[in-house]
Design an enzyme around this catalytic site. Structure first.
Site, PDB file in Angstrom:
ATOM      1  N   ASP A  10       0.866  -1.168   0.000  1.00  0.00           N
ATOM      2  CA  ASP A  10       0.000   0.000   0.000  1.00  0.00           C
ATOM      3  C   ASP A  10       0.912   1.230   0.000  1.00  0.00           C
ATOM      4  OD1 ASP A  10      -2.276   1.716   0.592  1.00  0.00           O
ATOM      5  OD2 ASP A  10      -1.448   1.821   2.617  1.00  0.00           O
ATOM      6  N   ASP A  12      -0.202   5.182   0.951  1.00  0.00           N
ATOM      7  CA  ASP A  12      -0.424   6.175   2.013  1.00  0.00           C
ATOM      8  C   ASP A  12      -0.485   5.511   3.377  1.00  0.00           C
ATOM      9  OD1 ASP A  12      -0.574   8.549   0.440  1.00  0.00           O
ATOM     10  OD2 ASP A  12      -2.456   7.773  -0.362  1.00  0.00           O
ATOM     11  N   GLU A  19      -0.456  10.952   5.040  1.00  0.00           N
ATOM     12  CA  GLU A  19      -1.785  11.556   5.163  1.00  0.00           C
ATOM     13  C   GLU A  19      -1.753  12.977   5.714  1.00  0.00           C
ATOM     14  OE1 GLU A  19      -4.266  10.785   3.653  1.00  0.00           O
ATOM     15  OE2 GLU A  19      -4.259   8.628   3.315  1.00  0.00           O
ATOM     16  N   GLY A  52     -10.024   7.394  -1.017  1.00  0.00           N
ATOM     17  CA  GLY A  52      -9.996   8.202  -2.234  1.00  0.00           C
ATOM     18  C   GLY A  52     -10.313   9.666  -1.949  1.00  0.00           C
ATOM     19  N   LYS A  83      -5.510  19.861  -5.392  1.00  0.00           N
ATOM     20  CA  LYS A  83      -4.952  19.208  -4.179  1.00  0.00           C
ATOM     21  C   LYS A  83      -3.826  18.244  -4.563  1.00  0.00           C
ATOM     22  CE  LYS A  83      -4.853  15.327  -1.716  1.00  0.00           C
ATOM     23  NZ  LYS A  83      -4.625  13.977  -2.208  1.00  0.00           N
TER      24      LYS A  83
HETATM   25  C1  XBP Z   1      -5.276   6.330   1.037  1.00  0.00           C
HETATM   26  C2  XBP Z   1      -6.339   7.158   0.486  1.00  0.00           C
HETATM   27  C3  XBP Z   1      -6.034   8.221  -0.465  1.00  0.00           C
HETATM   28  C4  XBP Z   1      -5.304   9.443   0.059  1.00  0.00           C
HETATM   29  C5  XBP Z   1      -5.453  10.598  -0.872  1.00  0.00           C
HETATM   30  O1  XBP Z   1      -4.769   5.511   0.013  1.00  0.00           O
HETATM   31  O2  XBP Z   1      -7.486   6.907   0.763  1.00  0.00           O
HETATM   32  O3  XBP Z   1      -7.269   8.677  -0.929  1.00  0.00           O
HETATM   33  O4  XBP Z   1      -5.864   9.847   1.306  1.00  0.00           O
HETATM   34  O5  XBP Z   1      -5.157  10.272  -2.176  1.00  0.00           O
HETATM   35  P1  XBP Z   1      -3.887   4.152   0.304  1.00  0.00           P
HETATM   36  P2  XBP Z   1      -6.000  10.856  -3.409  1.00  0.00           P
HETATM   37  O6  XBP Z   1      -3.737   3.959   1.787  1.00  0.00           O
HETATM   38  O7  XBP Z   1      -4.690   3.051  -0.350  1.00  0.00           O
HETATM   39  O8  XBP Z   1      -2.560   4.386  -0.384  1.00  0.00           O
HETATM   40  O9  XBP Z   1      -6.467  12.237  -3.034  1.00  0.00           O
HETATM   41  O10 XBP Z   1      -5.031  10.856  -4.558  1.00  0.00           O
HETATM   42  O11 XBP Z   1      -7.171   9.941  -3.636  1.00  0.00           O
HETATM   43 MG    MG Z   2      -2.911   3.166   3.435  1.00  0.00          MG
END
Ligand code: XBP
Ligand code: MG
Length: 256
Positions: A10, A12, A19, A52, A83
């Site tokens: 993964d 983020d 985040e 997302g 953003k």
């Molecule tokens: C985490 C998310 C993402 C990010 C923001 O993704 O939910 O939406 O917060 O990214 P993961 P975007 O943990 O699956 O990597 O604004 O580009 O959607």
């Molecule tokens: Mg994540």
């Protein structure tokens, strides 16, 4: 036990505590669009239940209905593009650091013949910027598949993004191990049939990780061991390729 053939990361929260940078970028965008919205850390923790960025803006406008919601709903794509640009700039400037063990395990796994993939909800250009910041020009050779953002219609916790990544790798999910930081991520990987190493991130610290195969504070380093939280025993203070061999993986029941 048979060693895994691939590791799927993964992004983020897992590769880095990104985040906080996403949250700041959202807030800067809201200001620049004249929206009197400010997502503080407590609110953002709640909003992260929605995977997302576009979906998160929509959810906030529809469920919290703050002033300017109607305008924001009409401009979701533009808000999100702005953003994304702000977030990617922070990454390119080198403001985001990798979590413990990430760079070491990625390079070691690649050198030992494991395939590497990414399965994330975040936008593709964010992933490319982060991988380039961490691995330079090697990034494109290290990762065989980058499954990101809107490439599948249903985001995490649906299993789709992991199923897509495994299919692109040409591997059964049972041959792959996921590394995740959140409940939505664990549900997605587990739903697809992968074993999961969970390293809860700051914003996911209160999530339910009962679906993970093992829960650790982070992947650890030889001189900075992880804190074991629950599940299977793996490694001696840090996760390396040899320790992956001991990780229990979901049993596949073939249909006759
Ligand atoms: C985490 C998310 C993402 C990010 C923001 O993704 O939910 O939406 O917060 O990214 P993961 P975007 O943990 O699956 O990597 O604004 O580009 O959607
Ligand atoms: Mg994540």
């Amino acid at each position: 036990m048979t060693p895994p053939e691939a590791l799927i990361f993964d992004v983020d929260g897992t590769l880095a505590e990104t985040e906080e940078w996403h949250r700041r970028a959202f807030n800067e965008t809201f200001q620049s669009f004249g929206l009197d919205w400010a997502w503080d850390a407590d609110l953002y923790r709640q909003l992260l239940k929605v995977s997302g960025g576009k979906e998160r803006i929509r959810h906030y406008a529809e469920v919290y209905a703050p002033p300017g919601s109607a305008t924001a709903l009409a401009k979701i794509s533009a808000l999100h593009a702005d953003k994304t640009e702000r977030y990617a700039k922070s990454v390119v400037k080198g403001e985001v650091s990798a979590r413990p063990g990430i760079k070491r395990l990625v390079r070691q796994a690649h050198n030992n013949g494991l395939r590497l993939g990414v399965a994330t909800t975040t936008t593709l250009c964010n992933v490319e910027a982060l991988l380039k910041a961490f691995f330079g020009s090697d990034a494109r050779h290290l990762f065989s598949v980058i499954a990101a953002g809107d490439i599948v219609p249903r985001k995490k916790p649906a299993p789709d993004i992991y199923l897509y990544a495994c299919e692109r790798l040409g591997l059964s999910p049972s041959a792959c191990v996921a590394v995740e930081d959140s409940e939505n991520g664990v549900l997605s990987a587990r739903g697809a049939g992968l074993a999961v190493i969970a390293t809860p991130s700051f914003y996911a610290s209160e999530d339910d990780f009962s679906g993970a195969t093992v829960v650790l504070s982070d992947l650890g380093e030889p001189d900075a061991p992880y804190r074991f939280k629950s599940g299977a025993r793996i490694g001696q203070g840090y996760v390396d390729v040899a320790s992956l061999h001991d990780l229990p993986r979901p049993v596949v029941i073939s249909e006759e």
